[in-house]
Design a protein around this motif. Structure first.
Motif, short mmCIF file in Angstrom:
data_model
loop_
_atom_site.label_atom_id
_atom_site.label_comp_id
_atom_site.label_asym_id
_atom_site.label_seq_id
_atom_site.Cartn_x
_atom_site.Cartn_y
_atom_site.Cartn_z
N VAL A 68 0.85 -1.19 0.00
CA VAL A 68 0.00 0.00 0.00
C VAL A 68 0.89 1.24 0.00
N GLU A 69 0.65 2.14 -0.96
CA GLU A 69 1.34 3.42 -0.94
C GLU A 69 0.73 4.31 0.12
N THR A 70 1.58 4.90 0.95
CA THR A 70 1.09 5.77 2.01
C THR A 70 1.81 7.11 1.95
N PRO A 71 1.25 8.14 2.57
CA PRO A 71 1.95 9.43 2.60
C PRO A 71 3.23 9.38 3.43
N PHE A 72 3.44 8.29 4.14
CA PHE A 72 4.55 8.21 5.08
C PHE A 72 5.61 7.19 4.67
N GLY A 73 5.51 6.69 3.44
CA GLY A 73 6.50 5.74 2.98
C GLY A 73 6.01 4.31 3.05
N GLU A 74 6.96 3.38 3.11
CA GLU A 74 6.65 1.96 3.03
C GLU A 74 6.28 1.37 4.38
N SER B 291 6.11 -1.99 7.00
CA SER B 291 7.12 -2.97 7.40
C SER B 291 7.19 -4.14 6.43
N ALA B 292 6.06 -4.47 5.84
CA ALA B 292 5.94 -5.60 4.90
C ALA B 292 4.63 -5.43 4.16
N PRO B 293 4.42 -6.17 3.06
CA PRO B 293 3.10 -6.16 2.44
C PRO B 293 2.04 -6.65 3.44
N VAL B 294 0.85 -6.14 3.32
CA VAL B 294 -0.25 -6.56 4.18
C VAL B 294 -0.87 -7.83 3.61
N ALA B 295 -0.96 -8.86 4.46
CA ALA B 295 -1.60 -10.11 4.05
C ALA B 295 -3.10 -10.01 4.29
N ILE B 296 -3.85 -10.43 3.29
CA ILE B 296 -5.31 -10.50 3.39
C ILE B 296 -5.67 -11.97 3.35
N GLY B 297 -6.38 -12.43 4.36
CA GLY B 297 -6.68 -13.86 4.38
C GLY B 297 -7.77 -14.20 5.37
N ARG B 298 -7.83 -15.49 5.69
CA ARG B 298 -8.88 -15.97 6.59
C ARG B 298 -8.27 -16.72 7.77
N LEU B 299 -8.77 -16.39 8.93
CA LEU B 299 -8.38 -17.06 10.17
C LEU B 299 -9.63 -17.73 10.73
N ASP B 300 -9.61 -19.05 10.75
CA ASP B 300 -10.79 -19.81 11.18
C ASP B 300 -12.04 -19.38 10.41
N GLY B 301 -11.86 -19.07 9.13
CA GLY B 301 -12.96 -18.73 8.26
C GLY B 301 -13.31 -17.27 8.20
N ALA B 302 -12.74 -16.45 9.08
CA ALA B 302 -13.06 -15.03 9.13
C ALA B 302 -11.99 -14.22 8.40
N ALA C 231 3.05 4.51 8.55
CA ALA C 231 2.70 3.82 7.30
C ALA C 231 1.91 2.55 7.58
N ASN C 232 2.32 1.79 8.60
CA ASN C 232 1.64 0.53 8.91
C ASN C 232 0.15 0.75 9.19
N LEU C 233 -0.15 1.69 10.06
CA LEU C 233 -1.53 1.91 10.46
C LEU C 233 -2.33 2.58 9.35
N TRP C 234 -1.70 3.47 8.61
CA TRP C 234 -2.37 4.10 7.47
C TRP C 234 -2.79 3.03 6.46
N ALA C 235 -1.89 2.10 6.17
CA ALA C 235 -2.17 1.05 5.19
C ALA C 235 -3.31 0.16 5.65
N LEU C 236 -3.33 -0.20 6.92
CA LEU C 236 -4.41 -1.05 7.42
C LEU C 236 -5.76 -0.36 7.29
N ARG C 237 -5.79 0.93 7.62
CA ARG C 237 -7.05 1.66 7.46
C ARG C 237 -7.44 1.77 5.99
N ALA C 238 -6.46 2.00 5.11
CA ALA C 238 -6.74 2.13 3.68
C ALA C 238 -7.34 0.85 3.11
#
Length: 246
Positions: free
Chosen positions: A26-32, A34-45, A68-75
């Motif tokens: 995720v591109e953020t106003p604050f740079g990169e 820590s790592a790409p954000v993983a999108i997935g399922r934990l116990d089906g959720a 950047a980490n928190l901005w990306a998660l919200r985005a």
């Protein structure tokens, strides 16, 4: 629908229990991040997962791009964030292997980018930090710990120190005089930036060692790693319950 994000700390540089469906930079106003954000399922959720220290646990606490980490998660749509925290125990209740859901914190860090309001992005705001953690999410974590069979200590003051070195005995004595129960290195500015971004944020802490001067002898990485392995299993159960709680 509410989307949960988990920020993994020590012991959670990866999350094998997560069925990863996509990985996003995720591109953020604050740079990169820590790592790409993983999108997935934990116990089906569906959840988001981001390792705070990056792949292979390479980033020390003072070098993490918390903004950047928190901005990306919200985005990506997260509105609830659980920050995992391996910590040292100061208070007598907080022995190794204990789980805790802190209710307050004291920030002893320095030199970190502490705010999204840096004069370059949005107009300045002063957010209220009277209660630094989201009480709703704290309640979810406390109930999930109980349901998992590993009840959590339901309060505690988290001391955020600079790291990456561990603290001296005198420093821990000072933290105890200040009213701190737990000590870690990543709780701030993470909690403050989450509040600035309007995220419901809470910490799930797991004690992996007695803080300096509180146990017998020196703190060893072998001790920490042994306790960490046990705690990871307990935390995994708790997160599955939180994820499926909606």
């Amino acid at each position: 629908m509410s989307l949960l994000a988990i920020i993994g700390g020590s012991g959670f540089s990866d999350f094998p229990a997560l069925e990863i469906e996509a990985s996003r930079r995720v591109e953020t106003p604050f740079g990169e991040t820590s790592a790409p954000v993983a999108i997935g399922r934990l116990d089906g959720a569906e959840i988001l997962f981001l390792p705070r220290h990056g792949a292979g646990h390479r980033l020390p606490p003072h070098r993490i791009n918390y903004r950047a980490n928190l901005w990306a998660l919200r985005a990506l749509g997260a509105d609830r964030v659980v920050g995992l925290a391996a910590v040292g125990g100061i208070g007598a209740r907080f022995a190794p292997l204990a789980l805790a859901v802190p209710h307050d914190l004291i920030d002893y860090t320095y030199g970190r980018e502490h705010s999204i309001y840096d004069g370059e992005q949005d107009a300045l705001d002063h957010v209220d930090m009277t209660s630094p953690y989201c009480e709703e999410l704290r309640g979810v974590l406390i109930r999930a710990c109980a349901e998992s069979g590993h009840p959590a200590i339901e309060d505690g003051v988290y001391a955020a120190t600079q790291g990456p070195r561990l603290e001296t005995t005198a420093e821990i004595a000072r933290l105890e005089r200040d009213g701190c129960d737990l000590v870690g290195m990543t709780g701030m500015p993470e909690a403050g930036i989450a509040r600035e971004l309007g995220l419901c944020y809470a910490s799930l802490a797991f004690v992996v060692n007695w803080a300096a001067g509180k146990g017998e002898g020196a703190i060893t990485m072998a001790e920490i790693e042994s306790h960490l392995r046990t705690c990871v299993g307990h935390v995994r159960k708790v997160l599955g319950i939180v994820a499926t709680a909606g």
